[in-house]
Design an enzyme around this catalytic site. Structure first.
Site, PDB file in Angstrom:
ATOM      1  N   SER A  64      77.532  36.972  29.976  1.00 44.16           N
ATOM      2  CA  SER A  64      77.161  38.151  29.203  1.00 44.16           C
ATOM      3  C   SER A  64      76.494  39.375  29.824  1.00 44.16           C
ATOM      4  O   SER A  64      77.359  39.523  31.245  1.00 44.16           O
ATOM      5  CB  SER A  64      76.181  37.663  28.064  1.00 44.16           C
ATOM      6  N   ASP A  81      86.248  36.774  22.349  1.00 43.60           N
ATOM      7  CA  ASP A  81      84.987  37.270  22.652  1.00 43.60           C
ATOM      8  C   ASP A  81      85.184  38.605  22.555  1.00 43.60           C
ATOM      9  O   ASP A  81      85.779  39.200  23.623  1.00 43.60           O
ATOM     10  CB  ASP A  81      84.346  36.617  23.989  1.00 43.60           C
ATOM     11  N   HIS A 140      81.632  34.136  22.273  1.00 44.20           N
ATOM     12  CA  HIS A 140      80.758  34.563  23.087  1.00 44.20           C
ATOM     13  C   HIS A 140      79.721  33.556  23.886  1.00 44.20           C
ATOM     14  O   HIS A 140      79.608  33.609  24.884  1.00 44.20           O
ATOM     15  CB  HIS A 140      79.942  35.638  22.568  1.00 44.20           C
TER      16      HIS A 140
END
Ligand SMILES: *[C@@H]1O[C@H](CO)[C@@H](O)[C@H](O)[C@H]1NC(C)=O
Ligand SMILES: *[C@@H]1O[C@H](CO)[C@@H](O)[C@H](O)[C@H]1NC(C)=O
Ligand SMILES: *[C@@H]1O[C@H](CO)[C@@H](O)[C@H](O)[C@H]1NC(C)=O
Ligand SMILES: *[C@@H]1O[C@H](CO)[C@@H](O)[C@H](O)[C@H]1NC(C)=O
Length: 308
Positions: A171, A226, A287
């Site tokens: 991320s 995502d 995600h």
């Protein structure tokens, strides 16, 4: 949550009218898959507080039980960092004696939702190459810790000269990891990058530069729809580092080799970039799942649901 919506609506409009370049895809080998299953655990470990506020000399652990192979390895934290001024860059530098690796891992900021709310997506010149621009927030995160990390890294490399350097993150941590790897390569290191669910960090010139650095491979992973790797938008001038390893397995499913498709052009509309046909806010679940529950140490639902 609603903050994502305008981005996603804009995205579907863009990808719909884009020309589709020629595809280059291939399945990955089972050896590659096992290495991905392994290195993602180092990214997962960056979310577990004992690792980024740990003491030098401690072993890496994951209370969420999502880094078993790291826990089985002989590891030792060389340096940890957290709560660094305004950018909150956190992570660790560790050695893995079992695999003869020096691992630099970034957690990035806690809340992707806050990031979306606060992000300005302004470019800054990272002085990496002519015409190269990096996203200001991610570059600043790296600059905040760069001096301390490069000092600790130089000492570690002197102590363990035959170890290879691996830079990882998930991320926002993957975004910082990407720029850190690029900069460390520029400083002379050979650094392999494992970037899971990274937002875009660069203009096309810098993305191409990092893709072609040739001082360690780039493994940039995306998962189905995502939305995070689709930000900041291509429309805003941002581009991805290549290649893209696009995971097509559903959420929570064990990923097999045929569920990872490689795109040499990192913004390939067949990969994650084009995967958001109809905006579906539930797809943020994707995600969290990169071979495993990568941010498991954050607790259920986070980072998206933090600080409402
Ligand atoms: C960093 O900040 C968090 C949240 O404010 C706090 O819980 C944590 O103890 C801090 N860590 C250090 C090393 O100061
Ligand atoms: C860098 O290291 C120094 C000395 O240990 C420390 O005082 C400082 O807070 C560190 N800076 C960051 C950004 O971690
Ligand atoms: C590989 O994973 C995909 C996606 O999860 C699944 O549909 C497929 O059946 C799996 N193949 C094998 C051989 O297990
Ligand atoms: C995946 O696992 C998470 C955490 O256990 C759960 O919240 C989520 O509903 C699961 N998703 C699917 C599609 O099974």
């Amino acid at each position: 949550m609603y903050l994502l919506k305008p981005f996603l609506v804009a995205l579907s409009a863009i990808t719909a009218c884009e020309a589709f370049p020629a595809l280059q895809t291939r399945d990955i080998t089972t050896e590659a898959l096992s290495s991905f299953d392994f290195w993602v655990q180092y990214a997962a470990a960056s979310y577990c507080e004992p690792n980024y506020v740990g003491k030098a000399g401690s072993k890496l652990t994951c209370w969420a039980k999502n880094c078993p192979s790291v826990e089985e390895s002989e590891t030792s934290i060389m340096m940890d960092f957290s709560n660094t001024t305004n950018t909150d860059t956190s992570g660790y530098l560790a050695i893995d004696v079992t695999h003869k690796a020096i691992v630099l891992a970034f957690r990035g900021s806690y809340s992707v939702r806050n990031w979306l709310a606060d992000a300005t997506f302004i470019y800054t010149n990272p002085n990496l190459c002519s015409g190269c621009e990096a996203e200001l927030g991610f570059w600043s995160s790296w600059i905040n810790v760069r001096a301390n990390i490069t000092t600790a890294l130089a000492e570690t490399v002197t102590q363990y000269p035959d170890y290879s350097l691996v830079v990882v993150g998930h991320s926002l941590g993957a975004a910082v990891a990407t720029l850190a790897a690029a900069d460390l390569r520029e400083q002379g290191y050979v650094a392999t990058l494992y970037a899971f669910a990274s937002p875009r960090v660069a203009n096309p010139t810098l993305a191409k530069y990092i893709t072609n650095q040739n001082k360690g491979a780039n493994f940039r992973f995306t998962h189905t729809t995502d939305p995070v790797p689709n930000l900041p938008l291509q429309l805003m001038g941002y581009a991805h580092v290549s290649p893209e390893y696009h995971i097509t397995a559903p959420n929570n499913a064990t990923v097999n080799a045929s569920a990872v498709v490689v795109y040499q052009n990192g913004d390939d509309p067949k990969g994650n970039t084009g995967a958001l046909g109809i905006p579906d806010l539930l797809t943020i679940d994707a995600h969290h799942w990169y071979f495993e529950r990568t941010d498991g140490c954050l607790g259920p639902g986070m980072p998206f649901k933090r600080s409402n």
